[in-house]
Scaffold this active site. Structure first.
Site, mmCIF file in Angstrom:
data_model
loop_
_atom_site.group_PDB
_atom_site.id
_atom_site.type_symbol
_atom_site.label_atom_id
_atom_site.label_comp_id
_atom_site.label_asym_id
_atom_site.label_seq_id
_atom_site.Cartn_x
_atom_site.Cartn_y
_atom_site.Cartn_z
ATOM 1 N N ARG A 79 -3.377 -14.126 -5.007
ATOM 2 C CA ARG A 79 -3.603 -13.444 -6.284
ATOM 3 C C ARG A 79 -2.293 -13.475 -7.069
ATOM 4 O O ARG A 79 -1.291 -12.929 -6.624
ATOM 5 C CB ARG A 79 -4.044 -11.999 -6.004
ATOM 6 C CG ARG A 79 -4.169 -11.127 -7.221
ATOM 7 C CD ARG A 79 -4.669 -9.726 -6.847
ATOM 8 N NE ARG A 79 -4.742 -8.911 -8.031
ATOM 9 C CZ ARG A 79 -3.831 -7.983 -8.360
ATOM 10 N NH1 ARG A 79 -2.812 -7.720 -7.584
ATOM 11 N NH2 ARG A 79 -3.967 -7.313 -9.479
ATOM 12 N N HIS A 123 -0.670 -8.888 -16.249
ATOM 13 C CA HIS A 123 0.090 -8.012 -15.355
ATOM 14 C C HIS A 123 1.377 -7.639 -16.100
ATOM 15 O O HIS A 123 2.475 -7.907 -15.652
ATOM 16 C CB HIS A 123 0.361 -8.716 -14.023
ATOM 17 C CG HIS A 123 0.720 -7.801 -12.891
ATOM 18 N ND1 HIS A 123 0.075 -7.819 -11.681
ATOM 19 C CD2 HIS A 123 1.672 -6.848 -12.773
ATOM 20 C CE1 HIS A 123 0.613 -6.933 -10.865
ATOM 21 N NE2 HIS A 123 1.605 -6.327 -11.514
ATOM 22 N N GLU A 168 -4.047 -2.841 -13.282
ATOM 23 C CA GLU A 168 -3.570 -1.462 -13.419
ATOM 24 C C GLU A 168 -3.350 -1.029 -14.869
ATOM 25 O O GLU A 168 -2.220 -0.744 -15.279
ATOM 26 C CB GLU A 168 -2.275 -1.275 -12.618
ATOM 27 C CG GLU A 168 -2.421 -1.626 -11.148
ATOM 28 C CD GLU A 168 -1.145 -1.400 -10.346
ATOM 29 O OE1 GLU A 168 -0.088 -1.157 -10.939
ATOM 30 O OE2 GLU A 168 -1.218 -1.456 -9.108
ATOM 31 N N ASN A 299 -6.171 -1.118 -6.085
ATOM 32 C CA ASN A 299 -4.802 -1.104 -5.573
ATOM 33 C C ASN A 299 -4.520 0.283 -5.028
ATOM 34 O O ASN A 299 -4.672 1.281 -5.735
ATOM 35 C CB ASN A 299 -3.795 -1.422 -6.680
ATOM 36 C CG ASN A 299 -3.896 -2.861 -7.157
ATOM 37 O OD1 ASN A 299 -4.674 -3.650 -6.620
ATOM 38 N ND2 ASN A 299 -3.118 -3.208 -8.169
ATOM 39 N N TYR A 301 -1.755 2.678 -2.725
ATOM 40 C CA TYR A 301 -0.457 2.845 -2.067
ATOM 41 C C TYR A 301 -0.321 4.200 -1.386
ATOM 42 O O TYR A 301 0.250 4.299 -0.310
ATOM 43 C CB TYR A 301 0.682 2.660 -3.092
ATOM 44 C CG TYR A 301 0.812 1.220 -3.523
ATOM 45 C CD1 TYR A 301 1.588 0.322 -2.805
ATOM 46 C CD2 TYR A 301 0.106 0.742 -4.615
ATOM 47 C CE1 TYR A 301 1.681 -1.006 -3.167
ATOM 48 C CE2 TYR A 301 0.189 -0.592 -4.995
ATOM 49 C CZ TYR A 301 0.981 -1.458 -4.258
ATOM 50 O OH TYR A 301 1.055 -2.787 -4.611
ATOM 51 N N GLU A 359 -4.253 -4.845 -3.906
ATOM 52 C CA GLU A 359 -2.840 -4.604 -3.564
ATOM 53 C C GLU A 359 -2.773 -3.467 -2.559
ATOM 54 O O GLU A 359 -3.468 -2.457 -2.706
ATOM 55 C CB GLU A 359 -2.001 -4.167 -4.782
ATOM 56 C CG GLU A 359 -1.654 -5.255 -5.736
ATOM 57 C CD GLU A 359 -0.761 -4.769 -6.887
ATOM 58 O OE1 GLU A 359 -0.012 -3.785 -6.705
ATOM 59 O OE2 GLU A 359 -0.830 -5.390 -7.955
HETATM 60 O O1 IFM Z 1 5.031 -4.018 -7.899
HETATM 61 C C1 IFM Z 1 3.945 -3.256 -8.320
HETATM 62 C C2 IFM Z 1 2.896 -4.144 -8.928
HETATM 63 O O2 IFM Z 1 3.388 -4.879 -10.001
HETATM 64 C C3 IFM Z 1 1.735 -3.326 -9.417
HETATM 65 N N1 IFM Z 1 1.254 -2.436 -8.400
HETATM 66 C C4 IFM Z 1 2.215 -1.645 -7.699
HETATM 67 C C5 IFM Z 1 3.327 -2.504 -7.175
HETATM 68 C C6 IFM Z 1 4.350 -1.635 -6.419
HETATM 69 O O3 IFM Z 1 4.893 -0.681 -7.252
#
Ligand code: IFM
Length: 453
Positions: A79, A123, A168, A299, A301, A359
């Site tokens: 990706r 992006h 995002e 995505n 985290y 992600e």
């Molecule tokens: O590096 C970023 C990415 O560009 C977008 N999502 C989160 C990642 C980590 O912060």
């Protein structure tokens, strides 16, 4: 919890992700125009280490080597994002042939290595020329995006099946236009809401354009979503959590699924006179935004634990997010079960919708030891926990179709510069040497087995 030895579905896609400004460098090469990130990096203090993406991983020149690395890891999909200012240096108008050629070569290399190309069109590297006309606060940028999508889809659509419009939009809107910590560095409530609307509108305008150019396209969008829970059972904390969820998650999910902006959030914004002029939302926009899509990219985290705001001057009256547990180098809590919860919630509240984790990853600084080995056990543990969470979501019936690690290699982490390393592959920025970390070798084995060891 799922049995970790269980295999994923045989058609589950295993990949890794990057983005153009974070890895390509070569900002002046072959006719590329400037982007808002080139400009933002020049603002004193905007980037913590004073760096920029001018060279980054020099991927633009080292692309064949990097595809070779992907092949060694056994990636099934890659990706990446296309840099709009490489293709249309002025944002619209004449196409820059050499810029588009780069992605043509990349796609061919990937296919030759049996790696499926997954394109993200935006992006965050908006052409500066469009920012000069108002950027995402202006409706004309949404229209320009649809034209840009057509140019790229017509050129690469004969070989690329998976298309993501945006990565995002919350970040582009809230970090870029409200908090001012990302390009274009604006701090305005009006710009926050208007840019978010035009980002979503541009998505809706681009979906049919991509479908027209690529008859068998699979088109989607990627959202960063954060499951939120209240820090206490107090009404104030529960209310703040509802607001956070509306602000971060539902503001994007609801309109994409044809429900318009969440009524509770509209009521809050109106009651607070958050913005006065809503005229940028025009008749028909919400229908455009709700264009049917083939998948949602998620995505993930970390989660958020919300305490009602105690800092009156906080922008947007945003609730305080209380971190708990062990943080990564970003200060983000490691909370794998949040991914399972999130996937199940998106499926329950917004399905049926095929989902991909587009992600997931962690920043850890672990570098080479005396033997040159990069024993990044914390990253491996992070990935393992989150892949197990994917497995648990699958068992619960979530139509999860794939997983992309963030990121293939260490890269330019936006306002954090090069201080945060998310890569599976270590990049020595002085020499541009790449070294797979232990986590990369572990992930290679996961892909080869089709599941966790
Ligand atoms: O590096 C970023 C990415 O560009 C977008 N999502 C989160 C990642 C980590 O912060």
């Amino acid at each position: 919890m799922a049995d970790p030895s269980e295999r994923f579905p045989s058609d589950f896609v295993w990949g890794a992700a990057t983005s153009s400004y974070q890895i390509e460098g070569a900002v002046d090469a072959d006719g590329r125009g400037p982007s808002i990130w080139d400009d933002f990096c020049k603002v004193p203090g905007a980037i913590s280490d004073g760096s920029d993406g001018a060279v980054a991983c020099d991927h633009y020149h080292r692309m064949p080597e990097d595809v070779g690395l992907m092949a060694e890891l056994g990636l099934q999909a890659y990706r990446f994002s296309v840099a709009w200012p490489r293709v249309l240096p002025q944002g619209r108008g004449p196409v820059n042939g050499p810029g588009l050629d780069f992605y043509d070569r990349l796609v061919d290399r990937l296919l030759a290595a049996d790696i499926a190309p997954w394109i993200t069109l935006y992006h965050w590297d908006l052409p500066s020329a469009l920012q000069a006309e108002g950027g995402w606060v202006s409706r004309s940028t949404a229209e320009a995006f649809a034209d840009y999508a057509r140019v790229v889809a017509e050129r690469l659509g004969d070989r690329v099946r998976h298309w993501t419009t945006h990565n995002e939009p919350w970040c582009a809107s809230a970090l870029g236009h409200l908090e001012g910590v990302h390009a274009p560095g604006i701090k305005s409530q009006h710009a926050h809401v208007a840019s978010g609307h035009h980002l979503l509108l541009s998505h809706g305008l681009a979906v049919p354009v991509i479908r027209a150019a690529v008859p068998d396209a699979r088109v989607g969008i990627t959202l960063n979503l954060v499951p939120a829970e209240p820090a206490s059972s107090s009404e104030a904390d529960r209310d703040a959590t509802e607001r956070f969820d509306g602000w971060f998650n539902r503001w994007y999910l609801d309109p994409l699924r044809g429900r318009g902006y969440p009524n509770d959030m509209l009521a809050r914004y109106r009651a607070e006179r958050y913005i006065d002029d809503w005229s940028f939302i025009r008749p028909g926009d919400m229908e455009t935004i709700a264009a049917p899509t083939d998948f949602l990219g998620v995505n993930y985290y970390t989660r958020a634990i919300i305490r009602s705001h105690t800092v009156p001057e906080a922008l947007n009256g945003a609730p305080t997010v209380v971190a708990e547990g062990t943080p990564t180098d970003m200060g983000w809590e490691v909370y794998p079960d949040g991914l399972r919860q999130l996937l199940e919630r998106v499926h329950r509240d917004y399905g049926p919708w095929p989902l991909y984790v587009t992600e997931n990853g962690a920043a850890y600084a672990t570098g080479p030891d005396a033997d040159g080995r990069i024993a990044d056990h914390a990253r491996t543990a992070y990935l393992e926990g989150h892949i197990a969470a994917c497995q648990a979501a699958l068992r619960a019936g979530v139509p999860l179709k794939g997983y992309f690690a963030w990121s293939l290699m260490d890269n330019f982490e936006w306002a954090h510069g090069y201080e945060k390393r998310f890569g599976l592959v270590w990049v020595d920025y002085a020499t541009q040497q790449r070294t797979p970390k232990d986590s990369a070798l572990w992930y290679r084995d996961v892909i080869a087995r089709g599941g966790l060891p």
